[in-house]
Write a protein that holds these residues in place. Structure first.
Motif, PDB file in Angstrom:
ATOM      1  N   UNK A 340      73.001  52.519  44.491  1.00  0.00           N
ATOM      2  CA  UNK A 340      71.529  52.913  45.467  1.00  0.00           C
ATOM      3  C   UNK A 340      70.158  53.198  43.907  1.00  0.00           C
ATOM      4  N   UNK A 341      69.867  52.099  43.688  1.00  0.00           N
ATOM      5  CA  UNK A 341      69.730  52.074  42.562  1.00  0.00           C
ATOM      6  C   UNK A 341      67.586  52.383  42.518  1.00  0.00           C
ATOM      7  N   UNK A 342      67.351  52.389  41.280  1.00  0.00           N
ATOM      8  CA  UNK A 342      65.429  52.071  41.019  1.00  0.00           C
ATOM      9  C   UNK A 342      64.740  53.388  41.776  1.00  0.00           C
ATOM     10  N   UNK A 343      65.454  54.987  42.508  1.00  0.00           N
ATOM     11  CA  UNK A 343      64.975  55.327  43.103  1.00  0.00           C
ATOM     12  C   UNK A 343      63.805  56.166  42.003  1.00  0.00           C
ATOM     13  N   UNK A 344      63.668  56.254  41.149  1.00  0.00           N
ATOM     14  CA  UNK A 344      63.152  57.041  40.429  1.00  0.00           C
ATOM     15  C   UNK A 344      61.350  55.823  40.730  1.00  0.00           C
ATOM     16  N   UNK A 345      61.548  54.282  39.947  1.00  0.00           N
ATOM     17  CA  UNK A 345      59.961  53.407  40.699  1.00  0.00           C
ATOM     18  C   UNK A 345      59.810  54.567  41.787  1.00  0.00           C
ATOM     19  N   UNK A 346      59.915  55.143  42.415  1.00  0.00           N
ATOM     20  CA  UNK A 346      58.787  55.626  44.183  1.00  0.00           C
ATOM     21  C   UNK A 346      58.368  54.212  44.609  1.00  0.00           C
ATOM     22  N   UNK A 347      58.183  53.457  44.942  1.00  0.00           N
ATOM     23  CA  UNK A 347      57.759  51.833  45.583  1.00  0.00           C
ATOM     24  C   UNK A 347      58.473  51.465  47.120  1.00  0.00           C
ATOM     25  N   UNK A 348      57.517  51.083  47.454  1.00  0.00           N
ATOM     26  CA  UNK A 348      58.409  50.291  48.685  1.00  0.00           C
ATOM     27  C   UNK A 348      58.677  49.409  48.354  1.00  0.00           C
ATOM     28  N   UNK A 349      60.346  48.681  48.087  1.00  0.00           N
ATOM     29  CA  UNK A 349      60.181  47.246  48.214  1.00  0.00           C
ATOM     30  C   UNK A 349      60.542  46.340  49.537  1.00  0.00           C
ATOM     31  N   UNK A 350      59.228  46.288  48.840  1.00  0.00           N
ATOM     32  CA  UNK A 350      59.461  44.970  50.134  1.00  0.00           C
ATOM     33  C   UNK A 350      60.304  43.513  50.307  1.00  0.00           C
ATOM     34  N   UNK A 351      60.154  43.047  49.168  1.00  0.00           N
ATOM     35  CA  UNK A 351      60.540  41.485  48.784  1.00  0.00           C
ATOM     36  C   UNK A 351      61.719  41.488  47.436  1.00  0.00           C
ATOM     37  N   UNK A 352      62.950  41.154  47.740  1.00  0.00           N
ATOM     38  CA  UNK A 352      64.119  40.739  45.703  1.00  0.00           C
ATOM     39  C   UNK A 352      64.381  39.303  45.832  1.00  0.00           C
ATOM     40  N   UNK A 353      63.904  39.328  45.174  1.00  0.00           N
ATOM     41  CA  UNK A 353      64.334  37.145  44.778  1.00  0.00           C
ATOM     42  C   UNK A 353      64.700  36.947  43.158  1.00  0.00           C
ATOM     43  N   UNK A 354      65.689  35.521  43.373  1.00  0.00           N
ATOM     44  CA  UNK A 354      66.230  34.905  42.541  1.00  0.00           C
ATOM     45  C   UNK A 354      65.297  34.397  42.439  1.00  0.00           C
ATOM     46  N   UNK A 355      65.377  33.530  40.646  1.00  0.00           N
ATOM     47  CA  UNK A 355      64.593  32.730  40.368  1.00  0.00           C
ATOM     48  C   UNK A 355      65.659  31.558  39.882  1.00  0.00           C
ATOM     49  N   UNK A 356      65.060  30.237  39.461  1.00  0.00           N
ATOM     50  CA  UNK A 356      65.696  29.014  39.590  1.00  0.00           C
ATOM     51  C   UNK A 356      67.244  29.756  38.506  1.00  0.00           C
ATOM     52  N   UNK A 357      66.382  31.228  37.271  1.00  0.00           N
ATOM     53  CA  UNK A 357      66.803  31.218  35.578  1.00  0.00           C
ATOM     54  C   UNK A 357      67.356  32.216  36.210  1.00  0.00           C
ATOM     55  N   UNK A 358      67.875  32.499  36.756  1.00  0.00           N
ATOM     56  CA  UNK A 358      68.507  33.991  36.875  1.00  0.00           C
ATOM     57  C   UNK A 358      67.682  35.124  37.463  1.00  0.00           C
TER      58      UNK A 358
END
Length: 378
Positions: A340-358
């Protein structure tokens, strides 16, 4: 249906939105040291994003605006021609998806919550996107029956390799509806790109079922993604208190909610004595306690080779990104959350996407919400 343009008052209000040039946050993970870079701040509950082939990023805001980011700068005026949405509770303007042949036909698909005198529901339209506006609107789907309440609209959109369109529809907060094939609630929907019902949908010849249903027994699916090797559809959904799930979606299968669940009611009482039942699919992975999973993607880029083929899922309540390992495409039953990563960001992650360049991108479900990207720490 009414479509929105930008009034003087709205445009002046939107003038307060900001774009940031590569604001950095640094994080350590099990395998990599990361920079999370903020590109745009000041959005209002962004829900989804899509990458235009000519460059630029489209972002939905749940109150009902579609925004364009060009060269890292958020355009002040929203895209014109977006349908009126019922931004009630968890509803509003939700997902967007580009047609597989978008460069030729310019079809853009939007899911949103819609209100009539009969109540609220999840709807899908498509429209042609060109020069900062939407035209040639067509109705694609409406989940029926409508009902009151502002919960569990689902709304995630996905095209498969054959060009079929899939939509997740939540149980609308009325759990027993997910076990009723005569009700779209609590299901994954499968359609042709123009909204027609495929002849080989599993319940198309069942007069007691909605013919658009592809799978059923879901609570509130918020992630839909294609496996990069097999092309299979994977989903995750919100459980109640515990019991968030990852599933591999297959035609006609019942995924159990609420007859079988690893979660309990928010009051602390049992929903079902059964975690598994014959004839119902068990999750490949479940979270207890709940993390409230949001968007997800299979990682196939080059920047993080040790993440290749793994699922990355955003989380709302736990404010993190979950990294999930899959043994192999041939053995999808071995699914394990490894970090479980980026807990320190402290923000509600609504979406995660990968673009055409990765490159990996994040949306934070806040007001102000952010558009961010993930990079190796240099």
């Amino acid at each position: 249906m009414k479509f929105k343009t930008c009034s003087l008052l709205v445009c002046l209000t939107l003038g307060g939105y900001s774009s940031l040039s590569w604001s950095n946050d640094r994080f350590s993970t099990d395998l990599y040291s990361l920079n999370v870079k903020t590109h745009v701040d000041g959005l209002v509950n962004p829900w989804s994003l899509a990458f235009l082939p000519e460059g630029g990023i489209l972002v939905t805001e749940r109150p009902g605006r579609l925004r364009l980011i060009e060269a890292g700068v958020l355009r002040e005026r929203p895209i014109e021609g977006v349908p009126d949405v019922a931004a009630s509770g968890q509803g509003g303007l939700l997902d967007l998806a580009l047609h597989p042949d978008f460069e030729e036909n310019r079809w853009l698909y939007l899911s949103f919550s819609d209100r009539t005198a009969e109540g609220l529901t999840t709807r899908v339209i498509r429209a042609r996107y060109q020069d900062g506006r939407l035209t040639d609107h067509e109705d694609i789907f409406e989940a029926l029956p409508r009902s009151s309440g502002g919960r569990h609209f689902g709304g995630r959109l996905l095209f498969d390799r054959a060009g079929y369109l899939y939509l997740s529809v939540g149980d609308r907060g009325e759990m027993d509806r997910a076990q009723d094939l005569a009700d779209h609630a609590g299901s994954i929907i499968r359609l042709h790109d123009d909204g027609r019902i495929p002849d080989d949908n599993p319940f198309v010849d069942n007069p007691q079922a909605k013919p658009e249903i592809y799978s059923w027994g879901h609570r509130n699916p918020q992630g839909l993604v294609l496996h990069p090797e097999t092309g299979d559809i994977w989903s995750h959904e919100h459980g109640p208190r515990g019991g968030d799930e990852i599933n591999r979606i297959q035609a006609s299968l019942n995924y159990g909610w609420p007859k079988a669940t690893h979660g309990i009611n928010y009051t602390g009482f049992s929903i079902s004595p059964h975690q598994t039942l014959p004839g119902m699919e068990s999750p490949l992975l479940y979270w207890t306690p709940s993390i409230a999973p949001s968007g997800m993607t299979f990682y196939t880029g080059d920047d993080f080779p040790e993440w290749q083929g793994q699922l990355l899922s955003g989380a709302l309540s736990h404010r993190l990104v979950s990294r999930v390992s899959i043994d192999s495409a041939e053995n999808p039953e071995s699914v394990v959350e490894v970090e479980q990563m980026l807990k320190g960001l402290g923000r509600r992650i609504r979406d995660i996407r990968q673009d055409a360049e990765g490159r990996l991108w994040l949306l934070t479900d806040e007001s102000p919400g952010r558009v961010m990207s993930i990079h190796l720490n240099d």
